[in-house]
Design an enzyme around this catalytic site. Structure first.
Site, PDB file in Angstrom:
ATOM      1  N   HIS A 119      -9.463   1.294   4.923  1.00  0.00           N
ATOM      2  CA  HIS A 119      -8.195   1.406   5.661  1.00  0.00           C
ATOM      3  C   HIS A 119      -8.394   2.331   6.868  1.00  0.00           C
ATOM      4  O   HIS A 119      -9.142   3.305   6.778  1.00  0.00           O
ATOM      5  CB  HIS A 119      -7.110   1.952   4.730  1.00  0.00           C
ATOM      6  CG  HIS A 119      -5.739   1.891   5.342  1.00  0.00           C
ATOM      7  ND1 HIS A 119      -5.305   2.812   6.267  1.00  0.00           N
ATOM      8  CD2 HIS A 119      -4.740   0.988   5.187  1.00  0.00           C
ATOM      9  CE1 HIS A 119      -4.079   2.473   6.648  1.00  0.00           C
ATOM     10  NE2 HIS A 119      -3.715   1.376   6.004  1.00  0.00           N
ATOM     11  N   LYS A 135       0.127   4.294  -0.221  1.00  0.00           N
ATOM     12  CA  LYS A 135      -0.463   5.479   0.416  1.00  0.00           C
ATOM     13  C   LYS A 135      -0.228   6.723  -0.459  1.00  0.00           C
ATOM     14  O   LYS A 135      -0.215   6.611  -1.677  1.00  0.00           O
ATOM     15  CB  LYS A 135       0.091   5.645   1.837  1.00  0.00           C
ATOM     16  CG  LYS A 135      -0.085   4.350   2.656  1.00  0.00           C
ATOM     17  CD  LYS A 135       0.138   4.523   4.126  1.00  0.00           C
ATOM     18  CE  LYS A 135      -0.079   3.185   4.836  1.00  0.00           C
ATOM     19  NZ  LYS A 135       0.033   3.256   6.273  1.00  0.00           N
ATOM     20  N   SER A 183       3.490  -2.446  10.302  1.00  0.00           N
ATOM     21  CA  SER A 183       4.947  -2.544  10.471  1.00  0.00           C
ATOM     22  C   SER A 183       5.532  -3.886  10.047  1.00  0.00           C
ATOM     23  O   SER A 183       6.439  -4.414  10.692  1.00  0.00           O
ATOM     24  CB  SER A 183       5.343  -2.210  11.915  1.00  0.00           C
ATOM     25  OG  SER A 183       4.948  -0.891  12.234  1.00  0.00           O
ATOM     26  N   GLU A 209      -6.712   4.644   8.049  1.00  0.00           N
ATOM     27  CA  GLU A 209      -6.444   6.070   7.778  1.00  0.00           C
ATOM     28  C   GLU A 209      -7.647   6.727   7.113  1.00  0.00           C
ATOM     29  O   GLU A 209      -7.933   7.900   7.329  1.00  0.00           O
ATOM     30  CB  GLU A 209      -5.173   6.205   6.921  1.00  0.00           C
ATOM     31  CG  GLU A 209      -3.932   5.943   7.762  1.00  0.00           C
ATOM     32  CD  GLU A 209      -2.755   5.374   6.993  1.00  0.00           C
ATOM     33  OE1 GLU A 209      -2.725   5.452   5.755  1.00  0.00           O
ATOM     34  OE2 GLU A 209      -1.844   4.842   7.666  1.00  0.00           O
ATOM     35  N   ASN A 239       0.869  -1.175   0.000  1.00  0.00           N
ATOM     36  CA  ASN A 239       0.000   0.000   0.000  1.00  0.00           C
ATOM     37  C   ASN A 239       0.905   1.224   0.000  1.00  0.00           C
ATOM     38  O   ASN A 239       1.532   1.539   1.007  1.00  0.00           O
ATOM     39  CB  ASN A 239      -0.878  -0.057   1.264  1.00  0.00           C
ATOM     40  CG  ASN A 239      -1.669   1.222   1.482  1.00  0.00           C
ATOM     41  OD1 ASN A 239      -1.750   2.082   0.609  1.00  0.00           O
ATOM     42  ND2 ASN A 239      -2.252   1.353   2.669  1.00  0.00           N
ATOM     43  N   GLY A 254       2.684   1.906  10.925  1.00  0.00           N
ATOM     44  CA  GLY A 254       3.673   2.973  10.797  1.00  0.00           C
ATOM     45  C   GLY A 254       4.383   3.311  12.098  1.00  0.00           C
ATOM     46  O   GLY A 254       5.043   4.338  12.206  1.00  0.00           O
TER      47      GLY A 254
HETATM   48  P1  PGA Z   1       2.912   0.086   7.682  1.00  0.00           P
HETATM   49  O1  PGA Z   1       1.441   0.329   7.094  1.00  0.00           O
HETATM   50  O2  PGA Z   1       3.444  -1.176   7.054  1.00  0.00           O
HETATM   51  O3  PGA Z   1       3.698   1.317   7.272  1.00  0.00           O
HETATM   52  O4  PGA Z   1       2.770  -0.046   9.165  1.00  0.00           O
HETATM   53  C1  PGA Z   1       0.542  -0.736   6.886  1.00  0.00           C
HETATM   54  C2  PGA Z   1      -0.750  -0.217   6.307  1.00  0.00           C
HETATM   55  O5  PGA Z   1      -1.207   0.842   6.731  1.00  0.00           O
HETATM   56  O6  PGA Z   1      -1.342  -0.851   5.414  1.00  0.00           O
END
Ligand code: PGA
Length: 251
Positions: free
Chosen positions: A97, A13, A215, A99, A11, A175
């Site tokens: 998601h 983003k 992560s 976010e 992803n 993240g």
């Molecule tokens: P990350 O994000 O691997 O940076 O923790 C995962 C995601 O939001 O899909």
């Protein structure tokens, strides 16, 4: 793990211009040429999807989008429909998601409509669910997930959900560098599979792919992928660099 084909999804983003996306996709296509143990997907930002589509065609890399709007077309300034994503070369779409729930007001109801639109266009939806740190500390993880899955998937026939992918992404692990422990991940994935069984029967529960996200890195992916109910990963930060993502894909 049954016959579930693992999916490692990136992803991206709100990162990468068109040319940056093309460059990373080019590198990735080469680096994962030999991969047969998993399906690889990347979800670039909307503006890069068509460019990346040309790069990944006939490669091991599939294409996804990070969001869609549920109407087919119309006066909806700033929105993108499932038909547009299909014509741009997408096979997958990430829906709900955290976010998007947190910053853009998405709810289980809008998630439900988006999944409906994706399925109607034969896009494979990746439904994201996950609890916040406070919800976990308050021992509400399972009730939160139950509600997200139940409401997000309300009103579907079992056969409509055949391709559905669920991504478990604990918000506190996104993240932050904090990965959930193997015990926490397996416990939740088993819970989600049991929930799928309760609502949609054994066949769907056995075939549904449940990804872990939060992560995921080259040094923790092997352990995560070794868990019986983990069928792949949804990777944010570590998917932006082709070499790092390729290491994850070669878990
Ligand atoms: P990350 O994000 O691997 O940076 O923790 C995962 C995601 O939001 O899909």
């Amino acid at each position: 793990m049954g016959n579930r084909r693992p999916l490692i999804a990136g992803n991206w983003k709100m990162y990468k211009t068109g040319s940056e996306a093309v460059e990373t996709a080019r590198q990735l296509v080469k680096l994962v040429e030999d991969v047969t143990n998993a399906e690889v997907m990347i979800a670039p930002p909307f503006t890069a999807i068509s460019y990346v589509s040309d790069i990944v065609r006939n490669s091991r890399v599939s294409l996804g989008a990070q969001n869609l709007f549920w109407e087919n077309e119309g006066a909806y300034t700033g929105e993108i429909s499932s038909a547009m994503l299909v014509s741009a070369g997408c096979k997958y779409v990430i829906i709900g998601h955290s976010e998007r729930r947190q910053y853009f007001g998405e709810t289980d109801e809008t998630v439900n409509k988006k999944i409906k639109a994706a399925i109607a266009s034969k896009l494979i939806p990746i439904l994201c669910v996950g609890e916040s740190e406070k919800e976990r500390e308050g021992k509400n993880t399972f009730s939160v997930l139950d509600k997200q899955v139940t409401n997000g998937l309300e009103g579907f026939l079992v056969n409509e959900l055949e391709t559905l992918v669920i991504a478990y992404e604990p918000i506190w692990a996104i993240g932050t560098g904090k990965t959930a422990t193997s015990d926490q991940v397996q416990e939740v994935h088993l819970f989600l599979r049991s929930l799928a069984e309760k609502k949609n029967g054994n066949m769907l529960a056995k075939s549904i792919r449940i990804l872990y996200g939060g992560s995921v890195k080259p040094d923790n992916v092997t352990e995560l992928m070794g868990l019986p109910d983990v069928d792949g990963a949804l990777v944010g930060g570590a998917s932006l660099d082709a070499e790092t993502f390729s290491k994850i894909v070669h878990y």
